[in-house]
Design an enzyme around this catalytic site. Sequence first.
Site, PDB file in Angstrom:
ATOM      1  CG  HIS A   1     112.529  60.771  21.850  1.00 38.67           C
ATOM      2  ND1 HIS A   1     111.837  59.601  22.048  1.00 38.67           N
ATOM      3  CD2 HIS A   1     112.200  61.190  20.598  1.00 38.67           C
ATOM      4  CE1 HIS A   1     111.126  59.328  20.962  1.00 38.67           C
ATOM      5  NE2 HIS A   1     111.327  60.278  20.071  1.00 38.67           N
TER       6      HIS A   1
ATOM      7  CG  ASP B   1     118.244  59.015  23.162  1.00 38.65           C
ATOM      8  OD1 ASP B   1     118.698  58.553  22.107  1.00 38.65           O
ATOM      9  OD2 ASP B   1     117.094  59.470  23.267  1.00 38.65           O
TER      10      ASP B   1
ATOM     11  CD  GLN C   1     117.336  62.543  15.896  1.00 37.20           C
ATOM     12  OE1 GLN C   1     117.917  62.732  14.825  1.00 37.20           O
ATOM     13  NE2 GLN C   1     116.087  62.131  15.945  1.00 37.20           N
TER      14      GLN C   1
ATOM     15  CE  LYS D   1     115.050  58.313  15.153  1.00 39.55           C
ATOM     16  NZ  LYS D   1     113.820  59.039  14.995  1.00 39.55           N
TER      17      LYS D   1
ATOM     18  CB  CYS E   1     108.488  61.662  20.864  1.00 42.27           C
ATOM     19  SG  CYS E   1     107.439  60.797  19.717  1.00 42.27           S
TER      20      CYS E   1
END
Length: 406
Positions: free
Chosen positions: A121, A198, A201, A224, A364
């Site tokens: 991302h 990261d 998600q 999220k 993104c």
Amino acid sequence: MLNTENIKKDFPIFSGDDGKKLVYLDNSATSQTPESVIEAEMEYYKTYRANVSRGLYPLSEKATKEYEDARAKVAKFIGADTRELIFTASATASSNMLIYAMENSDVFHEGDEIITTLMEHHSMLVPLQEVARRKKMILHSIPMTESFELDFSEAEKLITTKTKLVAFVGVSNVVGTINDMKRLSEMAKKVGAYSVIDATQAVGHIPVNVKTLGCDFLFFSGHKMCGPTGIGALYGRAELLKKLNPGFFGGGMVDQVVCGETSFAPAPAKFEAGTPNIAGAIGFGAACDYLEKIGIQEIENHIQEITEYAIEKLSEVAGLKFYSNIDAKKNVGVISFLIEGAHPHDTSEILGRHGIASRAGHHCAQPLVKSMDVYAVTRVSFYFYNSKEDIDKLILGIMEVKKMFA
Ligand SMILES: Cc1ncc(COP(=O)(O)O)c(C=O)c1O
């Protein structure tokens, strides 16, 4: 399968005539908020609003306690110690702050190599590009295989003793793949590099435990995973946070300030300059409570079953091409696709007219989308409140799109 009818009752957005009709399939962009999270935030504003870590009166002491309790909840949710969890404004704020802190700690030197992935991302990729430019470092990307997975044979070649940092996305927000986070963290460790995940998600969708993964740093966003917007988290291994200089400066993060010199508070306060998002942090803690009540393993199982069903149904649609991992066991519930003859934005707009929230664009992640020889895809993304009925409605919506562009 979870009882989504009961679960939806916890979410005000799914109530009323319009809410009952809503098919919300844009969870990778942001999830919905349960009443308990809204109430936790409201309670702060209504009954004990005060600044934290400053006042010596009961209201401020209560606010500080709730804020620190929230930190403990979010830390526990990912298997971290409380002192290892820094509140930030978002995943994006976490990655930027970490890079600044590392740069300000003289971690990076000219000629060092940073390894990232094609799946990144922009919130991880762009700060890496910028620091690589500033420090004259070399940035390499691990490519993706035809089955939308990271190419580990290439990763083996790229991660060497020249590597300073391995920064990678745990779960792709475009192709849905759950990457082998443990393996990449181990590969970084083996060559003496830092690892940063990261996990935006991943957390709240699949079980994530920082100790099991063995990573150095990991970040994610509250919104999220049923939490408020404007709040995120950065995990850092205790001994690393102790050594790292902060990247941002101001009130609340200092120990002693004298003319010309400042010493800093211990972590995590050292990394939280200024008044934090107090209500957001408290709401984030409430979101962790809520998800724990549902059960993170149950959430993962449910998403997997919905994903499997969606892949099966979407595969039957003539002219639909997947741009995501169609092995449901390896996919966190993110399906990107194109319908022959229909622009992805038109697809998403027509679905919207039928009460189905999806998203179209590059998400993104421009390098990833471009690598698939397209400039935009339509994406649907699932969470534990989605049902097979939602997927059936999606298929009917897609049939409308096809009719329109026939
Ligand atoms: C994989 C991934 N990383 C980072 C982000 C950035 O999150 P935020 O916008 O909350 O900072 C997103 C948002 O979509 C994402 O999907």
